[in-house]
Design a protein around this motif. Structure first.
Motif, PDB file in Angstrom:
ATOM      1  N   LYS A   1       0.843  -1.187   0.000  1.00 16.58           N
ATOM      2  CA  LYS A   1       0.000   0.000   0.000  1.00 16.58           C
ATOM      3  C   LYS A   1       0.882   1.241   0.000  1.00 16.58           C
ATOM      4  CE  LYS A   1      -3.669  -2.287   2.658  1.00 16.58           C
ATOM      5  NZ  LYS A   1      -4.465  -2.269   3.918  1.00 16.58           N
ATOM      6  N   LEU A   2       0.610   2.124  -0.942  1.00 16.13           N
ATOM      7  CA  LEU A   2       1.372   3.367  -1.054  1.00 16.13           C
ATOM      8  C   LEU A   2       0.421   4.545  -0.910  1.00 16.13           C
ATOM      9  CD1 LEU A   2       3.605   2.291  -4.040  1.00 16.13           C
ATOM     10  CD2 LEU A   2       4.329   2.580  -1.689  1.00 16.13           C
ATOM     11  N   SER A   3       0.691   5.400   0.057  1.00 19.44           N
ATOM     12  CA  SER A   3      -0.216   6.510   0.336  1.00 19.44           C
ATOM     13  C   SER A   3       0.352   7.862  -0.065  1.00 19.44           C
ATOM     14  CB  SER A   3      -0.574   6.536   1.830  1.00 19.44           C
ATOM     15  OG  SER A   3       0.593   6.653   2.611  1.00 19.44           O
ATOM     16  N   GLN A   4       1.609   7.893  -0.520  1.00 16.78           N
ATOM     17  CA  GLN A   4       2.205   9.165  -0.912  1.00 16.78           C
ATOM     18  C   GLN A   4       2.961   9.023  -2.224  1.00 16.78           C
ATOM     19  OE1 GLN A   4       4.666  10.355   2.431  1.00 16.78           O
ATOM     20  NE2 GLN A   4       2.970  11.446   3.394  1.00 16.78           N
ATOM     21  N   VAL A   5       2.935  10.081  -3.007  1.00 12.11           N
ATOM     22  CA  VAL A   5       3.774  10.209  -4.192  1.00 12.11           C
ATOM     23  C   VAL A   5       4.797  11.294  -3.874  1.00 12.11           C
ATOM     24  CG1 VAL A   5       3.876  10.785  -6.640  1.00 12.11           C
ATOM     25  CG2 VAL A   5       1.915   9.523  -5.732  1.00 12.11           C
TER      26      VAL A   5
ATOM     27  N   ASN B   1      12.515  13.567   1.394  1.00 15.43           N
ATOM     28  CA  ASN B   1      11.602  13.426   0.277  1.00 15.43           C
ATOM     29  C   ASN B   1      10.516  14.494   0.332  1.00 15.43           C
ATOM     30  OD1 ASN B   1      12.945  11.108  -0.622  1.00 15.43           O
ATOM     31  ND2 ASN B   1      11.790   9.823   0.795  1.00 15.43           N
ATOM     32  N   LEU B   2      10.186  15.035  -0.831  1.00 19.26           N
ATOM     33  CA  LEU B   2       9.134  16.031  -0.935  1.00 19.26           C
ATOM     34  C   LEU B   2       7.863  15.353  -1.424  1.00 19.26           C
ATOM     35  CD1 LEU B   2       8.185  19.009  -0.928  1.00 19.26           C
ATOM     36  CD2 LEU B   2       8.813  19.067  -3.338  1.00 19.26           C
ATOM     37  N   VAL B   3       6.808  15.420  -0.627  1.00 15.20           N
ATOM     38  CA  VAL B   3       5.538  14.792  -0.972  1.00 15.20           C
ATOM     39  C   VAL B   3       4.787  15.679  -1.967  1.00 15.20           C
ATOM     40  CG1 VAL B   3       3.317  13.995  -0.094  1.00 15.20           C
ATOM     41  CG2 VAL B   3       5.401  13.619   1.246  1.00 15.20           C
ATOM     42  N   LEU B   4       4.473  15.112  -3.126  1.00 13.41           N
ATOM     43  CA  LEU B   4       3.694  15.823  -4.137  1.00 13.41           C
ATOM     44  C   LEU B   4       2.207  15.543  -4.003  1.00 13.41           C
ATOM     45  CD1 LEU B   4       5.890  15.287  -7.326  1.00 13.41           C
ATOM     46  CD2 LEU B   4       5.836  17.275  -5.815  1.00 13.41           C
ATOM     47  N   ALA B   5       1.872  14.327  -3.586  1.00  8.67           N
ATOM     48  CA  ALA B   5       0.471  13.942  -3.443  1.00  8.67           C
ATOM     49  C   ALA B   5       0.330  13.056  -2.212  1.00  8.67           C
ATOM     50  CB  ALA B   5      -0.020  13.203  -4.685  1.00  8.67           C
ATOM     51  N   ASP B   6      -0.600  13.415  -1.345  1.00  7.00           N
ATOM     52  CA  ASP B   6      -0.832  12.659  -0.114  1.00  7.00           C
ATOM     53  C   ASP B   6      -2.204  12.000  -0.198  1.00  7.00           C
ATOM     54  OD1 ASP B   6      -0.965  11.574   2.365  1.00  7.00           O
ATOM     55  OD2 ASP B   6      -0.840  13.472   3.462  1.00  7.00           O
ATOM     56  N   LEU B   7      -2.226  10.730  -0.596  1.00  5.69           N
ATOM     57  CA  LEU B   7      -3.499  10.033  -0.762  1.00  5.69           C
ATOM     58  C   LEU B   7      -4.161   9.720   0.570  1.00  5.69           C
ATOM     59  CD1 LEU B   7      -1.764   9.351  -3.451  1.00  5.69           C
ATOM     60  CD2 LEU B   7      -3.487   7.608  -3.799  1.00  5.69           C
ATOM     61  N   SER B   8      -3.380   9.707   1.642  1.00  5.81           N
ATOM     62  CA  SER B   8      -3.965   9.396   2.949  1.00  5.81           C
ATOM     63  C   SER B   8      -4.968  10.456   3.385  1.00  5.81           C
ATOM     64  CB  SER B   8      -2.859   9.259   4.001  1.00  5.81           C
ATOM     65  OG  SER B   8      -2.192  10.493   4.214  1.00  5.81           O
ATOM     66  N   ALA B   9      -4.918  11.638   2.771  1.00  4.43           N
ATOM     67  CA  ALA B   9      -5.856  12.710   3.110  1.00  4.43           C
ATOM     68  C   ALA B   9      -7.182  12.589   2.368  1.00  4.43           C
ATOM     69  CB  ALA B   9      -5.220  14.068   2.800  1.00  4.43           C
ATOM     70  N   LEU B  10      -7.269  11.645   1.427  1.00  8.92           N
ATOM     71  CA  LEU B  10      -8.507  11.483   0.678  1.00  8.92           C
ATOM     72  C   LEU B  10      -9.596  10.876   1.558  1.00  8.92           C
ATOM     73  CD1 LEU B  10      -7.155  10.032  -2.701  1.00  8.92           C
ATOM     74  CD2 LEU B  10      -7.915  12.370  -2.253  1.00  8.92           C
TER      75      LEU B  10
ATOM     76  N   PRO C   1       8.721  -0.706   1.187  1.00  8.27           N
ATOM     77  CA  PRO C   1       8.269  -0.363  -0.162  1.00  8.27           C
ATOM     78  C   PRO C   1       8.340   1.133  -0.412  1.00  8.27           C
ATOM     79  CG  PRO C   1       6.390  -0.876   1.234  1.00  8.27           C
ATOM     80  CD  PRO C   1       7.637  -1.221   2.023  1.00  8.27           C
ATOM     81  N   THR C   2       8.668   1.494  -1.638  1.00  3.88           N
ATOM     82  CA  THR C   2       8.785   2.902  -1.994  1.00  3.88           C
ATOM     83  C   THR C   2       8.355   3.103  -3.430  1.00  3.88           C
ATOM     84  OG1 THR C   2      10.287   4.774  -2.177  1.00  3.88           O
ATOM     85  CG2 THR C   2      11.191   2.613  -2.673  1.00  3.88           C
ATOM     86  N   LEU C   3       7.886   4.277  -3.730  1.00  3.54           N
ATOM     87  CA  LEU C   3       7.565   4.631  -5.113  1.00  3.54           C
ATOM     88  C   LEU C   3       8.135   6.008  -5.402  1.00  3.54           C
ATOM     89  CD1 LEU C   3       6.133   3.437  -7.564  1.00  3.54           C
ATOM     90  CD2 LEU C   3       4.069   4.641  -6.885  1.00  3.54           C
ATOM     91  N   ILE C   4       9.329   6.267  -4.892  1.00  4.78           N
ATOM     92  CA  ILE C   4       9.967   7.562  -5.064  1.00  4.78           C
ATOM     93  C   ILE C   4      10.856   7.513  -6.297  1.00  4.78           C
ATOM     94  CG2 ILE C   4      11.527   9.242  -4.025  1.00  4.78           C
ATOM     95  CD1 ILE C   4      10.585   8.188  -1.302  1.00  4.78           C
TER      96      ILE C   4
ATOM     97  N   ARG D   1      -1.577  19.386  -1.723  1.00  3.46           N
ATOM     98  CA  ARG D   1      -1.210  18.032  -2.123  1.00  3.46           C
ATOM     99  C   ARG D   1      -2.433  17.141  -2.326  1.00  3.46           C
ATOM    100  NH1 ARG D   1       3.359  17.964   2.588  1.00  3.46           N
ATOM    101  NH2 ARG D   1       4.935  19.200   1.491  1.00  3.46           N
ATOM    102  N   ARG D   2      -3.566  17.594  -1.803  1.00  2.00           N
ATOM    103  CA  ARG D   2      -4.789  16.817  -2.002  1.00  2.00           C
ATOM    104  C   ARG D   2      -5.267  16.874  -3.447  1.00  2.00           C
ATOM    105  NH1 ARG D   2      -8.138  19.030   3.288  1.00  2.00           N
ATOM    106  NH2 ARG D   2      -6.670  18.281   4.887  1.00  2.00           N
ATOM    107  N   VAL D   3      -4.892  17.934  -4.175  1.00  2.00           N
ATOM    108  CA  VAL D   3      -5.356  18.076  -5.558  1.00  2.00           C
ATOM    109  C   VAL D   3      -4.746  16.990  -6.444  1.00  2.00           C
ATOM    110  CG1 VAL D   3      -5.451  19.567  -7.569  1.00  2.00           C
ATOM    111  CG2 VAL D   3      -5.787  20.537  -5.276  1.00  2.00           C
ATOM    112  N   PRO D   4      -3.405  16.856  -6.511  1.00  2.00           N
ATOM    113  CA  PRO D   4      -2.869  15.747  -7.301  1.00  2.00           C
ATOM    114  C   PRO D   4      -3.264  14.384  -6.736  1.00  2.00           C
ATOM    115  CG  PRO D   4      -1.108  16.862  -6.092  1.00  2.00           C
ATOM    116  CD  PRO D   4      -2.322  17.712  -5.974  1.00  2.00           C
ATOM    117  N   ALA D   5      -3.436  14.298  -5.402  1.00  2.00           N
ATOM    118  CA  ALA D   5      -3.878  13.031  -4.816  1.00  2.00           C
ATOM    119  C   ALA D   5      -5.248  12.646  -5.342  1.00  2.00           C
ATOM    120  CB  ALA D   5      -3.897  13.138  -3.292  1.00  2.00           C
ATOM    121  N   ARG D   6      -6.132  13.642  -5.445  1.00  2.00           N
ATOM    122  CA  ARG D   6      -7.479  13.380  -5.966  1.00  2.00           C
ATOM    123  C   ARG D   6      -7.423  12.959  -7.432  1.00  2.00           C
ATOM    124  NH1 ARG D   6     -12.659  12.517  -3.904  1.00  2.00           N
ATOM    125  NH2 ARG D   6     -14.113  12.781  -5.622  1.00  2.00           N
ATOM    126  N   LEU D   7      -6.618  13.637  -8.224  1.00  2.00           N
ATOM    127  CA  LEU D   7      -6.520  13.315  -9.640  1.00  2.00           C
ATOM    128  C   LEU D   7      -5.947  11.921  -9.850  1.00  2.00           C
ATOM    129  CD1 LEU D   7      -5.226  16.723 -11.035  1.00  2.00           C
ATOM    130  CD2 LEU D   7      -7.480  15.705 -11.414  1.00  2.00           C
TER     131      LEU D   7
END
Length: 413
Positions: free
Chosen positions: A72-76, A85-94, A201-204, A384-390
């Motif tokens: 499970k990956l919750s951040q991009v 690391n700089l978080v661009l999208a935080d899916l955990s906030a969705l 696990p990482t997706l950086i 960061r919620r905007v790219p997370a939503r997209l």
């Protein structure tokens, strides 16, 4: 052989399998033709996004999916200049039931969908069967010509033929549907490296001047996507394995000690990245969805999500007309209208990312996104919620129609 079905689906990828399952649950006779003997194609997209996870819940398959090995990956995020690391999208906030991307081999997802489909009496999946052409009568597509792995040719007539057969779609080509092509600066080279036990696990992505790579975690290994200038494949192979290892070590130094496990350039699979969009998704008797209608860049990993949502919208809009046998161009055009806007917006964002992030990196002019973007995200973290939503949900998420919903099936969970 005089074979007949109501809906013939070319291609057993995520869009084809979802569409087949949903239509079969509506009572539509469905035949899915998949040219391979199984779903074990490596280096396919492994991302299952929050909206697709919600859909699986609605279909009663969520618990079975949860039982599959996955990460499970919750951040991009991207690597920062200070080592953080700089978080661009935080899916955990969705605010969704599953605020993360599930990383699971696509073949496991497809096997799950195939199992669910086989439980429906009107669902028929035929492996080793490739669509090679279309049948026509009085200007209308009336089915397909196919060829099996044994070289046997046949025909199946259908009320509707749906092309879910990817960016090189036979249905699209034979129907005379022509896409608008958009310039893409990159191709992708896929390979795998071992993953050590207990490794997080990482997706950086790795970004260095002239190099770009993404590490996708699987249970026992890392799947690596190396992005470089389009048309570079022949040069990379001419340079040889040692030069390729040096490229990867430059962009992913933390994995350099494992590059000896990459023993041949034959283990490096080239993907010709395309970005295109059909001007019209249908002709009389045939419809294209997913990559057959709009090939997507791998940026953001959203192609599978869009294809699945296409399939859900198609099932919801066309199940009724298919049951009555009245599927004309007007009904097919409704699918196109429903799914066009989210597709166009995502492709515009991908083209912007190509121009402002990817191209400058692979041309050696920058390491990472523009500094202005990074400053804004640091100053206003809620953005960061905007790219997370997209990425996670999309602009127009589709939900399972009532006829396809089932309570959770705990039998194999």
């Amino acid at each position: 052989m005089n074979e007949r079905t109501t809906c013939l689906i070319a291609g057993g990828g995520p869009a084809g399998m979802i569409l087949g399952l949903l239509l079969a649950r509506a009572g539509v006779e469905v035949t899915v033709l998949e040219k391979h003997a199984d779903f074990l194609r490596d280096f396919r997209g492994d991302t299952v996004h929050p909206s697709t996870l919600t859909l699986l819940d609605e279909l009663g398959l969520g618990e079975k999916f949860a039982a599959l090995p996955h990460n499970k990956l919750s951040q991009v995020a991207i690597p920062g200049r200070n080592g953080q690391n700089l978080v661009l999208a935080d899916l955990s906030a969705l605010r969704v039931p599953h605020p993360y991307v599930a990383m699971v081999p696509q073949w496991d997802l497809l096997d799950l969908l195939a199992e669910a489909g086989r439980a429906e009496p009107r669902f028929h999946l035929r492996m080793n069967t490739e669509v090679v052409g279309l049948l026509r009568e009085h200007g209308r597509v009336t089915g397909v010509r196919y060829r099996t792995a044994e070289g046997i040719d046949g025909e199946i007539r259908a009320t509707l033929t749906v092309g879910c057969d990817g960016r090189w779609s036979v249905v699209r080509r034979e129907a005379g549907l022509r896409p608008r092509e958009f310039p893409v600066p990159i191709d992708t080279w896929w390979f795998r490296l071992p993953r050590e036990s207990g490794e997080r696990p990482t997706l950086i992505p790795g970004m260095r001047r002239g190099h770009f790579a993404v590490v996708i975690p699987r249970e026992e290994y890392f799947q690596i996507a190396y992005l470089a200038k389009k048309g570079l494949d022949a040069q990379l192979r001419a340079e040889g394995l040692d030069a390729f290892r040096a490229r990867i070590a430059a962009v992913l130094p933390e994995l350099s000690g494992r590059l000896a496990r990459l023993t041949s350039m034959d283990d490096v699979k080239h993907l010709d990245v395309r970005l295109d969009l059909l001007r019209r998704w249908h002709v009389d008797g045939a419809l294209c969805i997913g990559d057959a209608a709009h090939a997507m860049s791998p940026i953001g990993g959203v192609g599978i999500n869009l294809a699945v949502q296409d399939a859900v919208a198609t099932a919801r809009l066309l199940a009724g007309p298919l049951l009555t046998g009245r599927v004309g161009r007007r009904e097919l055009a409704r699918v196109h209208r429903r799914r066009l806007l989210p597709t166009v917006v995502v492709q515009l964002i991908q083209r912007l990312m190509h121009r402002t992030v990817i191209r400058p990196v692979i041309e050696g002019r920058r390491e990472g996104p523009p500094r202005t973007v990074l400053r804004v995200l640091n100053l206003f973290p809620p953005l960061r919620r905007v790219p997370a939503r997209l990425i996670g949900v999309g602009l127009l998420p589709e939900h399972a129609p009532a006829f396809a919903r089932r309570p959770p099936d705990r039998q194999a969970a």
